[in-house]
Write an enzyme that holds these catalytic residues in place. Structure first.
Site, PDB file in Angstrom:
ATOM      1  N   ASP A  26      12.051 -10.154 -30.271  1.00 15.41           N
ATOM      2  CA  ASP A  26      10.791 -10.627 -30.849  1.00 15.41           C
ATOM      3  C   ASP A  26      11.028 -11.376 -32.164  1.00 15.41           C
ATOM      4  O   ASP A  26      10.140 -12.067 -32.655  1.00 15.41           O
ATOM      5  CB  ASP A  26       9.887  -9.425 -31.153  1.00 15.41           C
ATOM      6  CG  ASP A  26       8.732  -9.306 -30.179  1.00 15.41           C
ATOM      7  OD1 ASP A  26       8.312 -10.342 -29.645  1.00 15.41           O
ATOM      8  OD2 ASP A  26       8.255  -8.179 -29.983  1.00 15.41           O
ATOM      9  N   LYS A  76       5.868 -10.003 -18.298  1.00 12.36           N
ATOM     10  CA  LYS A  76       7.232 -10.082 -18.842  1.00 12.36           C
ATOM     11  C   LYS A  76       8.218  -9.461 -17.854  1.00 12.36           C
ATOM     12  O   LYS A  76       9.278 -10.025 -17.581  1.00 12.36           O
ATOM     13  CB  LYS A  76       7.289  -9.384 -20.209  1.00 12.36           C
ATOM     14  CG  LYS A  76       6.568 -10.175 -21.284  1.00 12.36           C
ATOM     15  CD  LYS A  76       6.284  -9.385 -22.543  1.00 12.36           C
ATOM     16  CE  LYS A  76       5.411 -10.222 -23.496  1.00 12.36           C
ATOM     17  NZ  LYS A  76       4.961  -9.499 -24.679  1.00 12.36           N
ATOM     18  N   GLN A  93       5.523  -3.815 -27.605  1.00 14.12           N
ATOM     19  CA  GLN A  93       4.313  -4.633 -27.473  1.00 14.12           C
ATOM     20  C   GLN A  93       3.316  -4.294 -28.589  1.00 14.12           C
ATOM     21  O   GLN A  93       3.036  -3.128 -28.852  1.00 14.12           O
ATOM     22  CB  GLN A  93       3.684  -4.379 -26.083  1.00 14.12           C
ATOM     23  CG  GLN A  93       2.479  -5.231 -25.775  1.00 14.12           C
ATOM     24  CD  GLN A  93       2.805  -6.712 -25.568  1.00 14.12           C
ATOM     25  OE1 GLN A  93       3.932  -7.093 -25.273  1.00 14.12           O
ATOM     26  NE2 GLN A  93       1.815  -7.567 -25.741  1.00 14.12           N
TER      27      GLN A  93
HETATM   28  N1  GUN Z   1       1.494  -8.974 -28.529  1.00 13.20           N
HETATM   29  C1  GUN Z   1       1.026 -10.230 -28.351  1.00 13.20           C
HETATM   30  N2  GUN Z   1       2.033 -11.122 -28.472  1.00 13.20           N
HETATM   31  C2  GUN Z   1       3.165 -10.415 -28.703  1.00 13.20           C
HETATM   32  C3  GUN Z   1       4.530 -10.771 -28.916  1.00 13.20           C
HETATM   33  O1  GUN Z   1       4.920 -11.942 -28.910  1.00 13.20           O
HETATM   34  N3  GUN Z   1       5.384  -9.744 -29.124  1.00 13.20           N
HETATM   35  C4  GUN Z   1       4.974  -8.443 -29.140  1.00 13.20           C
HETATM   36  N4  GUN Z   1       5.885  -7.513 -29.368  1.00 13.20           N
HETATM   37  N5  GUN Z   1       3.717  -8.090 -28.968  1.00 13.20           N
HETATM   38  C5  GUN Z   1       2.819  -9.064 -28.746  1.00 13.20           C
END
Ligand code: GUN
Length: 306
Positions: A120, A53, A97
């Site tokens: 998110d 990311k 995350q």
């Molecule tokens: N862990 C796996 N996929 C995601 C996501 O799309 N957002 C977040 N915050 N954590 C994740």
């Protein structure tokens, strides 16, 4: 029929090019979108995702900040970190995350994110807005799936769509997005009876149930579009052989790392009946990251009333 692969990596690159141009426009006005990613603990997969990311932000000219927090953090301490980011003018998007350690109150943390910075789309205010069909920040994976469908010219209006999985972060928002796009949506889950009977009626299947290669060819109507959201770790070589036969590339990949990622769809058999299918890896995954970038830029604009 042999399915066409929906190349998520290629479509994501296309979307990222558009976002980079948008970031340039904002920068010319003195605005640089900023994303904060909060990583709690040292889970290898989460750490890899977070780094991807950050790298995407860099590629697109988005400011990024990574907070690495020890897994022994308390809910109160993590809440304090999130609140600091809520107040930080350089930050437009906050992503905590998941998964979080079990002792941390996930719900409290996700609700502490300013909904305007909730890239998110997990905050109840944003999910509520999605239910109502209002413009809002929407979870990246299901929104990315919609983009893949649109850019692959899949007709959604009037289609029978089946979503496998009812999670808050994928299944539920996915069903709502498909419904808003005028599909007739069925949500299936672990207690659904006669799953295959239901999926066989679908024009579009979105599999997000977290079971390795669950969807096989007899679950799929000829010509259906199959989107595979699953990422299941397979660490048994005989399982890889069972799923992919003598596929050299997969076996090589497995021998290098000791595991491979496999979706919820049995790619080999479903390929023979579906009209389109997303690969794992290289399907939904890259699109999720591109959508996170898009949401960050959207949050930067919305926060400033642009
Ligand atoms: N862990 C796996 N996929 C995601 C996501 O799309 N957002 C977040 N915050 N954590 C994740």
């Amino acid at each position: 029929m042999t399915a066409t692969f929906i190349k998520g990596t290629k479509i994501a690159e296309e979307v990222k090019r558009e976002i980079a141009a948008d970031v340039e426009t904002l920068k010319a006005r003195g605005i640089q979108p900023g994303l904060a990613v909060v990583l709690v603990g040292d889970d290898a997969a989460s750490s890899a995702y977070v780094n991807m990311k950050a790298r995407s932000c860099e590629q697109l000219g988005i400011y990024s900040r990574k907070l690495t927090i020890p897994s022994a953090v308390t809910t109160e301490q993590l809440l304090a970190e999130v609140r600091k980011l809520d107040e930080d003018e350089a930050i437009d998007g906050i992503l905590v995350q998941l998964p979080l350690p079990k002792h941390v109150n996930k719900h409290a943390i996700l609700e502490a994110v300013d909904p305007r910075k909730d890239v998110d789309g997990f905050h109840s205010a944003n999910l509520g807005s999605l239910v109502l069909g209002h413009e809002t920040l929407v979870a990246c994976t299901p929104l990315g799936v919609m983009e893949l469908l649109h850019r692959s010219n899949v007709k959604i209006e009037g289609a029978n769509a089946v979503v496998l999985g009812r999670s808050d972060d994928v299944g539920k928002p996915q069903a709502l997005l498909l419904m808003h796009a005028n599909a007739t949506v069925t949500i299936c889950h672990s207690r659904t009876r006669n799953l295959a009977e239901i999926t066989r009626r679908a024009d579009i299947i979105v599999a997000a149930i977290g079971k390795t290669a669950l969807v096989t060819r007899d679950w799929v109507k000829p010509g259906a579009v199959v989107i595979d959201v699953g990422t299941n770790k397979v660490s048994d070589r005989s399982e890889v052989r069972r799923l992919f036969g003598d596929d050299e590339a997969r076996l090589k990949d497995f021998d290098k790392r000791g595991y491979i990622w496999v979706g919820d769809v049995d790619e080999r058999s479903v390929q023979e009946v579906a009209s389109m299918i997303t690969p794992v890896p290289g399907g939904v995954g890259p699109m999720t990251i591109a959508t996170l970038m898009k949401n960050t830029v959207k949050a930067a604009r919305m926060r400033r009333g642009l």
